[in-house]
Every structure is written in C-alpha cells, then in structure tokens.
Design a protein around this motif. Structure first.
Motif, mmCIF file in Angstrom:
data_model
loop_
_atom_site.group_PDB
_atom_site.id
_atom_site.type_symbol
_atom_site.label_atom_id
_atom_site.label_comp_id
_atom_site.label_asym_id
_atom_site.label_seq_id
_atom_site.Cartn_x
_atom_site.Cartn_y
_atom_site.Cartn_z
ATOM 1 N N ILE A 128 30.885 35.893 -12.102
ATOM 2 C CA ILE A 128 29.079 35.714 -12.196
ATOM 3 C C ILE A 128 28.024 35.786 -12.565
ATOM 4 C CG2 ILE A 128 27.217 35.147 -10.557
ATOM 5 C CD1 ILE A 128 30.459 35.970 -9.220
ATOM 6 N N ALA A 129 28.162 35.333 -14.138
ATOM 7 C CA ALA A 129 27.573 35.810 -15.917
ATOM 8 C C ALA A 129 25.983 35.467 -15.151
ATOM 9 C CB ALA A 129 27.553 35.225 -16.794
ATOM 10 N N LEU A 130 25.476 36.312 -15.075
ATOM 11 C CA LEU A 130 23.749 36.284 -14.792
ATOM 12 C C LEU A 130 23.118 36.655 -16.275
ATOM 13 C CD1 LEU A 130 22.504 38.119 -11.829
ATOM 14 C CD2 LEU A 130 23.940 36.568 -12.447
ATOM 15 N N LEU A 131 22.271 35.108 -17.199
ATOM 16 C CA LEU A 131 21.990 35.080 -18.323
ATOM 17 C C LEU A 131 20.046 35.092 -18.374
ATOM 18 C CD1 LEU A 131 24.451 32.314 -18.944
ATOM 19 C CD2 LEU A 131 24.351 34.563 -19.759
ATOM 20 N N HIS A 132 19.904 35.253 -19.296
ATOM 21 C CA HIS A 132 18.171 35.234 -18.888
ATOM 22 C C HIS A 132 18.214 33.779 -19.811
ATOM 23 C CE1 HIS A 132 14.168 35.737 -21.227
ATOM 24 N NE2 HIS A 132 14.265 37.350 -20.552
ATOM 25 N N PRO A 133 16.373 33.663 -18.993
ATOM 26 C CA PRO A 133 16.362 32.258 -18.957
ATOM 27 C C PRO A 133 16.053 31.562 -19.752
ATOM 28 C CG PRO A 133 15.593 33.054 -17.497
ATOM 29 C CD PRO A 133 16.186 33.864 -18.148
ATOM 30 N N GLY A 134 16.034 30.488 -20.696
ATOM 31 C CA GLY A 134 16.005 29.724 -21.681
ATOM 32 C C GLY A 134 16.202 29.693 -23.114
ATOM 33 N N LYS A 135 17.536 30.890 -23.365
ATOM 34 C CA LYS A 135 17.948 31.442 -24.594
ATOM 35 C C LYS A 135 19.241 30.221 -24.650
ATOM 36 C CE LYS A 135 16.626 35.699 -25.252
ATOM 37 N NZ LYS A 135 16.612 37.399 -25.336
ATOM 38 N N ASN A 136 19.723 29.740 -23.430
ATOM 39 C CA ASN A 136 20.679 29.096 -24.288
ATOM 40 C C ASN A 136 21.865 28.954 -24.685
ATOM 41 O OD1 ASN A 136 19.048 26.279 -23.205
ATOM 42 N ND2 ASN A 136 18.198 26.749 -26.488
ATOM 43 N N LEU A 137 22.052 30.007 -23.984
ATOM 44 C CA LEU A 137 23.491 30.915 -24.314
ATOM 45 C C LEU A 137 24.455 30.358 -23.270
ATOM 46 C CD1 LEU A 137 22.041 34.816 -23.519
ATOM 47 C CD2 LEU A 137 22.936 33.808 -25.781
ATOM 48 N N GLU A 138 25.790 30.393 -23.195
ATOM 49 C CA GLU A 138 26.762 30.093 -22.450
ATOM 50 C C GLU A 138 28.431 31.302 -22.278
ATOM 51 O OE1 GLU A 138 28.430 26.226 -23.507
ATOM 52 O OE2 GLU A 138 26.690 25.512 -23.225
ATOM 53 N N VAL A 139 28.766 30.981 -21.338
ATOM 54 C CA VAL A 139 29.754 32.665 -21.675
ATOM 55 C C VAL A 139 30.273 31.141 -21.024
ATOM 56 C CG1 VAL A 139 30.296 34.367 -20.772
ATOM 57 C CG2 VAL A 139 27.824 33.899 -20.442
ATOM 58 N N GLU A 140 31.715 31.219 -22.591
ATOM 59 C CA GLU A 140 32.860 30.360 -21.204
ATOM 60 C C GLU A 140 34.055 30.532 -20.348
ATOM 61 O OE1 GLU A 140 34.880 28.906 -25.464
ATOM 62 O OE2 GLU A 140 33.142 27.514 -25.431
ATOM 63 N N GLU A 141 33.959 31.753 -20.313
ATOM 64 C CA GLU A 141 34.915 32.211 -19.110
ATOM 65 C C GLU A 141 34.828 32.762 -17.957
ATOM 66 O OE1 GLU A 141 36.656 35.670 -21.944
ATOM 67 O OE2 GLU A 141 38.233 34.468 -21.845
ATOM 68 N N ALA A 142 33.074 32.501 -18.127
ATOM 69 C CA ALA A 142 32.701 33.056 -16.145
ATOM 70 C C ALA A 142 32.769 31.908 -15.317
ATOM 71 C CB ALA A 142 30.685 32.912 -16.408
ATOM 72 N N ASP A 143 32.911 31.803 -14.267
ATOM 73 C CA ASP A 143 33.225 31.222 -13.501
ATOM 74 C C ASP A 143 31.761 30.651 -12.857
ATOM 75 O OD1 ASP A 143 36.465 30.968 -12.444
ATOM 76 O OD2 ASP A 143 35.369 33.395 -12.604
ATOM 77 N N ASP A 144 31.181 30.930 -13.040
ATOM 78 C CA ASP A 144 29.800 30.538 -12.883
ATOM 79 C C ASP A 144 28.820 31.093 -13.239
ATOM 80 O OD1 ASP A 144 30.688 28.349 -10.553
ATOM 81 O OD2 ASP A 144 31.219 30.592 -9.176
ATOM 82 N N SER A 145 27.556 30.368 -13.912
ATOM 83 C CA SER A 145 26.533 31.468 -14.556
ATOM 84 C C SER A 145 25.126 30.371 -13.729
ATOM 85 C CB SER A 145 26.415 30.613 -16.104
ATOM 86 O OG SER A 145 27.636 30.977 -16.702
ATOM 87 N N TYR A 146 23.715 31.342 -13.949
ATOM 88 C CA TYR A 146 22.407 31.741 -13.271
ATOM 89 C C TYR A 146 21.852 32.149 -14.795
ATOM 90 C CZ TYR A 146 24.818 30.896 -8.784
ATOM 91 O OH TYR A 146 25.628 30.377 -7.660
#
Length: 225
Positions: free
Chosen positions: A30-48
């Motif tokens: 479960i990947a947590l990403l900073h809002p608005g930066k349009n980051l993607e983590v391909e290997e993550a099962d879920d991203s928030y």
C-alpha cells in the motif's frame, strides 16, 4: 492471507527500493504518495495520495484503510527532507519545515495505527533516522534536519517502550549518505561506492520485519563514509 505493508514516500529513491524488495517477498504493497505530484508506483498493489504531514488527511486515510484492509503487518516511514544550516542560519520556519517532513510525517500515522496494532497484537514500525541525529559533530551544519531526526528516533524509542513485551516492534534505520541520483549530483566528486545503497536499506528492513527475535533495534548503515 496477504501481508500488508504501508510505505510512505513510496515514489522516492529509497521508496522504490523498499517497494521492490517487499513486493518480491510476497507482501501486499500500500503506497502513500504526495497529492498532486502525479507519481506512480507500478509495483504497488494499491496507491493513495495522502499528505502525511496533515493530521486530518492521515486520519481520513486510516478510516479508509481500516475498512478496506483491517490489519497491517508493517509500516515504513520514508517521507523526509534535508536542509543545511547551522545555529546562526536556522530560522523557526526551517525547523518547522524539517519537523513536518521528518517527524510529523511519521507521528500522525504512528498515533493512528498504534491502536490497530495493539488490537491485532502484531506489527512493525520502520523509521528512517540519520547519522547527524546520533553524532553531534555531524549535526552542526544541518541543525534543523538533525533535530527533527532526533525527535523521530526518540519517538521510535518511546513506541518501543510502550509496546515492550508485546509482538509489536519499532526499528530505526540510520544511514549516512544514501546513493541516490540527487546526492550524486550534489556531491559529484565523492566516491559513490562508499555510500549506502537504497537496496541495502530495503534488505535490512525486510530482515528486521521478518526476524521476530529482534526487538526495537537501531541499524547503523554507514557504509564506508
């Protein structure tokens, strides 16, 4: 049954290595990403997209997480920031910025997930410290950074005390210079082979999570620097 790990800063250089390692070992990421930066983590099962320095945003995520997943096996707090500056150069706003990035980015999640871990009677917190937080001679020229990391390490130790004699564990990983593209660009004349690689930190984190005899350890990953 899947093993869930929450990774903040999953889109960063260290985050990518930690995601890759735990994914390879069969964890549900479960990947947590900073809002608005349009980051993607391909290997993550879920991203928030969650601003982990925002107490209310974290509280909303925790509610969502509890409904979607229930339990959590591990949490890796990889959001952070660095700033140079000694006492004479450090302003209150510099301290506040470093505290937000390096301390509150973990504190809000620890506070919210501690009751969940206590209820499930398991879980591992993974904190990233820094050598200047342990060695004052290194802290002199990066005061705000060092102080924020000192607070983070103290938080990890207090969490370890609160969960003493339980299966919940709190580990700290203290690198010197991490071998990342931004660090290479900032210090082009250094010997990169002496730095700590992100994958080495990821390996240490996986080892700590899966070695249950380890209780509240501090891992010093100084390389040859």
């Amino acid at each position: 049954m899947s093993r869930n790990i929450i990774i903040t800063g999953a889109g960063g250089n260290l985050g990518s290595a930690v995601v890759e390692k735990f994914k390879r070992e069969g964890y549900h990421i479960i990947a947590l990403l900073h809002p608005g930066k349009n980051l993607e983590v391909e290997e993550a099962d879920d991203s928030y997209e969650v601003d982990v320095t925002d107490e209310k945003a974290v509280a909303e995520f925790i509610k969502e997480y509890h409904l979607q997943y229930g339990e959590v096996d591990a949490m890796a707090f990889l959001v952070g920031g660095f700033a140079m500056g000694g006492i004479a150069d450090t302003r209150q706003e510099d301290l506040e910025k470093m505290l937000n990035l390096n301390f509150f980015s973990a504190f809000h999640l620890v506070k919210g997930f501690m009751p969940i871990m206590k209820k499930q009677d398991k879980g591992t917190f993974l904190f990233v410290g820094a050598r200047p937080a342990l060695q004052n001679e290194d802290a002199r020229e990066a005061l705000a950074y060092a102080l924020s990391k000192k607070m983070l390490i103290s938080l990890a130790e207090i969490v370890g005390e609160e969960t003493k004699n339980t299966p919940i564990r709190s580990h700290v990983f203290v690198p010197s210079i991490i071998d990342t593209p931004p660090n290479r660009e900032a210090m082009p004349d250094d010997d990169f082979s002496k730095w700590v690689r992100p994958d080495e930190i990821a390996e240490a984190m996986h080892y700590a999570v899966n070695t249950h005899s380890l209780q509240n350890m501090t891992f010093k990953l100084y390389g040859q620097v």
